[in-house]
Design an enzyme around this catalytic site. Structure first.
Site, PDB file in Angstrom:
ATOM      1  N   ASP A  62       0.858  -1.168   0.000  1.00  0.00           N
ATOM      2  CA  ASP A  62       0.000   0.000   0.000  1.00  0.00           C
ATOM      3  C   ASP A  62       0.910   1.239   0.000  1.00  0.00           C
ATOM      4  O   ASP A  62       2.131   1.133   0.098  1.00  0.00           O
ATOM      5  CB  ASP A  62      -0.967  -0.022   1.202  1.00  0.00           C
ATOM      6  CG  ASP A  62      -2.183   0.851   0.948  1.00  0.00           C
ATOM      7  OD1 ASP A  62      -3.239   0.609   1.552  1.00  0.00           O
ATOM      8  OD2 ASP A  62      -2.102   1.780   0.109  1.00  0.00           O
TER       9      ASP A  62
HETATM   10  C1  GLC Z   1      -4.332   4.367  -0.147  1.00  0.00           C
HETATM   11  C2  GLC Z   1      -5.218   3.212   0.180  1.00  0.00           C
HETATM   12  C3  GLC Z   1      -5.278   2.177  -0.890  1.00  0.00           C
HETATM   13  C4  GLC Z   1      -5.117   2.838  -2.248  1.00  0.00           C
HETATM   14  C5  GLC Z   1      -3.712   3.412  -2.324  1.00  0.00           C
HETATM   15  C6  GLC Z   1      -3.473   4.143  -3.654  1.00  0.00           C
HETATM   16  O1  GLC Z   1      -3.665   4.822   0.985  1.00  0.00           O
HETATM   17  O2  GLC Z   1      -5.041   2.536   1.412  1.00  0.00           O
HETATM   18  O3  GLC Z   1      -6.543   1.502  -0.758  1.00  0.00           O
HETATM   19  O4  GLC Z   1      -5.317   1.887  -3.276  1.00  0.00           O
HETATM   20  O5  GLC Z   1      -3.439   4.282  -1.247  1.00  0.00           O
HETATM   21  O6  GLC Z   1      -4.282   5.277  -3.723  1.00  0.00           O
END
Ligand code: GLC
Length: 736
Positions: free
Chosen positions: A243
């Site tokens: 993430d």
């Molecule tokens: C965010 C989220 C994730 C998302 C990623 C990209 O913090 O936790 O669900 O896909 O960053 O935006």
């Protein structure tokens, strides 16, 4: 490929708006980037692909990622709302449309479906989830995956999907986002992992690690999760992306001394691509040179990433030609979004058939509240690319459809859902006085749910409760119907309003076509069929409250549950309770999982089992008669629940194991049949093996998780579900 080029494939960078910096272009030319996220201008994305393909040594195209969570320009209801449809086909359609609109912008990878089991409405990300139940979440998450990816990822309009957030993110303490989770392995395996297994079986192209600290080991450094479960047990062939900065956050968690150790832990655990933070770029090369990391480890990661690029057809056709795909927001897409919103809106109360409104009789509607005319707020969270110009609010839809015959008398009364300035109440009450029907549209602005937007108090925010009470007082005095429509990103504790309203429609954040959908439901041009995928607490102190609870050793009974106001003064210590409930809230939710009303009514009878004993290789059919007792065609979502009475671990008092949607004519009777096999009864037992254990099972069928229409059967011998990876059919082996 050089080691540096391999590592480049494992790096994903975020693109901010505006011209791409020369330094970024240089990185692409040196083969140091495998993917970008958050750019959606098709010309810019084509230009970046051109640099990668024509100006780098190997010419490897780029993965272009974006959070396409519940639509792109055409916004569908939030996933928690879509889950109320219990309609895999509808969800597949919505994801397919979202994929087509995103692909038209040059996106080839979405970070969805979000399939975290969510049992805490304080958590803002419950909005993105498919609810509290592993079975329902698994079926619908697989459908969403199939919608995004289509039959062939190489087809125009299909994009790669991501099962996220792996895993147990929804178990964050106190519903506070990013907080630690404490999930024992049997709970992980029996509750939080099944939807991810279903997504893997549906062919999801990638997984994303969660931000969570899971029993002391953050997911992005958790080799039990990423290696033992995902690769060894499931033999998952895709790749794992972290993430946002979750790899460098291993230092913040306090599990890695420094960025170098964070990179090592993540790469060793099985993270194949680092999102945004740059520890892989900074340290993997040296870690390989020193032998702390085997190059074979990153070869596996790179192969999985390149395989996806191959499946997407990027080596043959890296560029996007928007003219090959339908225009965004076309009438078919909008109609699909409207139908999804209709099937996502739950009828929670309908006293004396207040709804549907009678077009002949209703002449003057007071439409009151901060969300009745807000085409933006109804879109919900994660709508970066939502086209506000497509969005139709309820006021506009009512005026367009019924404005010629009915006076739609709108008063916002509060500027926003959080507003505490009650100066608008006077006008609202005056409108209610003038009208023959009062419709209050209350709830949450979109920003009050979604990532990092958690609430410790989940009542209607601001002065909305006071506004509702003022309207309810007037409605009682004037004997006028009061209809409450809620737009929110989570279950709210709306018991006070529920008690006083004549009808309640829970529309969640219904997306682009929320206004037309609710209008059709209000006047009966559409009939509610939605059922809750998550329990509603009476008060926030009940959380977690969900249907598939464990029985405990002292379960609540009607005889022992007493309300705090009914306790005698100086009652003896042991005269009250001694079972598992709250004195001031009882033990039941306000609305149970699977609940939802219709404008018709359905009756279940004649439950019959094809056998009362089954061997490991048998199937058992459970049939019931379903009767549409109303005078209109309506759809019922029938649900099948089981209970494993005795196990090597305690088992939930109920577990959903099947559901069927049936549209039925007025008065129609139909025999519906569910089927169960041993695999359906299996769970990870005390020995951490997947097995259906011999013994008695109860089974029920009905319109929600509290159905009493049931029977029981015996599984005569235990049976293991082996080769439980999704590549091979499960060949069960009996155990004596
Ligand atoms: C965010 C989220 C994730 C998302 C990623 C990209 O913090 O936790 O669900 O896909 O960053 O935006």
């Amino acid at each position: 490929m050089t080691v540096q080029e391999k590592i480049g494939q494992m790096c994903q960078l975020n693109l901010v708006s505006g011209p791409v910096e020369e330094a970024v272009l240089e990185k692409i030319r040196r083969g140091e980037v495998g993917s970008f996220l958050n750019e959606t201008d098709v010309d810019k994305l084509n230009a970046l692909q051109k640099v990668a393909v024509e100006e780098s040594r190997l010419g490897i195209p780029l993965l272009m990622g974006r959070d396409v969570i519940h639509g792109f320009q055409t916004v569908f209801p939030i996933p928690l709302a879509q889950a109320c449809s219990w309609n895999p086909e509808r969800i597949r359609e919505g994801a397919s449309i979202a994929a087509s609109e995103a692909a038209r912008s040059g996106i080839n990878w979405t970070f969805a479906p979000m399939i975290d089991i969510s049992r805490d409405p304080r958590w803002g990300r419950i909005a993105e989830s498919l609810g509290e139940d592993p079975y329902l979440c698994g079926v619908l998450g697989a459908a969403m995956t199939e919608g995004f990816q289509g039959q062939d990822l190489g087809q125009a309009g299909c994009i790669a999907a991501t099962a996220k957030h792996f895993a147990a993110y929804g178990a964050a303490e106190s519903g506070r986002d990013y907080a630690a989770t404490t999930v024992p392995e049997n709970e992980l395996r029996n509750v939080y992992l099944p939807p991810f297994k279903a997504a893997a079986e549906a062919g999801v192209a990638s997984f994303m690690t969660s931000f969570s600290d899971i029993d002391g080991i953050p997911a992005s450094g958790n080799d039990f999760l990423l290696r033992q479960i995902l690769r060894e047990e499931w033999q998952y062939p895709g790749f794992v992306v972290s993430d946002w900065c979750s790899v460098e956050q291993l230092c913040v968690h306090g599990i890695a001394e420094d960025r170098r150790q964070a990179a090592l832990q993540a790469a060793r655990a099985g993270v194949d691509m680092e999102m945004v933070s740059t520890t892989f770029e900074e340290h993997l090369h040296n870690l390989i040179e020193t032998g702390e990391l085997n190059e074979s480890e990153i070869d596996r990661a790179v192969l999985a990433i390149l395989t996806l690029k191959l499946r997407l057809g990027l080596f043959e056709q890296p560029y996007t030609d928007p003219s090959l795909l339908p225009e965004p927001g076309n009438s078919d897409y909008l109609n699909a979004a409207k139908q999804a919103a209709i099937e996502s809106t739950v009828l929670l109360k309908n006293t004396a058939d207040t709804l549907p409104l009678n077009k002949e009789r209703v002449k003057h509607i007071a439409l009151i509240g901060p969300l009745a005319d807000d085409a933006y707020e109804q879109l919900g969270t994660w709508v970066f690319d939502g086209e506000i110009g497509f969005s139709v609010d309820l006021l506009s839809a009512l005026q367009k459809t019924h404005g010629d015959d009915i006076n739609i008398d709108h008063v916002k009364a509060l500027e926003t859902s959080r507003c505490r300035n009650t100066s608008g109440f006077e006008n609202a009450l005056a409108a209610a006085q003038r009208a023959d029907t009062i419709v209050a549209v209350l709830g949450e602005e979109a920003i009050l749910s979604g990532e990092a937007h958690c609430r410790a108090d989940i009542d209607l925010p601001g002065a909305q409760p006071q506004l509702f009470d003022a309207l309810a007082n007037l409605a009682e005095i004037e004997n006028k119907p009061l209809i409450l429509i809620v737009m929110a990103g989570r279950p709210l504790t709306i018991e006070p309003q529920y008690r006083r309203a004549d009808a309640v429609l829970y529309a969640w954040h219904p997306g682009t076509m929320g206004g037309p959908a609710i209008t059709e439901l209000l006047f009966g041009d559409a009939v509610p069929s939605a059922k809750l995928p998550v329990s509603f607490p009476k008060v926030v102190g009940q959380i977690p409250v969900y249907y598939s609870q464990k029985n405990s050793g002292k379960p609540p009974t009607p005889e022992t549950v007493i309300h705090i106001d009914a306790i005698e003064v100086r009652a003896q210590q042991t005269s009250v309770g001694n079972t598992s409930f709250h004195l001031d809230a009882g033990h039941e939710p306000l609305f149970p999982f699977g609940f939802g009303l219709s404008y018709s009514s359905f009756e279940y009878s004649d439950l019959h089992l094809s056998r009362t004993e089954m061997h490991a290789e048998d199937c058992i059919d459970i049939s019931v008669t379903l009767h549409n007792r109303g005078d209109l065609t309506a759809t019922e979502i029938s649900q099948l629940y089981i209970r494993d009475k005795v196990g090597s671990l305690t088992r939930p008092v109920r577990e959903l194991k099947g559901f069927l949607r049936n549209e039925m004519k007025a008065g129609e009777r139909r025999t519906i049949v569910f089927s169960l096999n041993a695999k359906d009864l299996a769970f990870y037992g005390r020995d951490r093996l997947l097995r259906a254990e011999a013994g008695e099972f109860e089974v029920w069928v009905g319109g929600d998780s509290t159905t009493k229409l049931g029977s029981k059967f015996l599984l005569l011998e235990s049976v293991r579900v082996v080769n439980n990876n999704f590549n091979n059919k499960n060949n069960n082996t009996s155990e004596s």
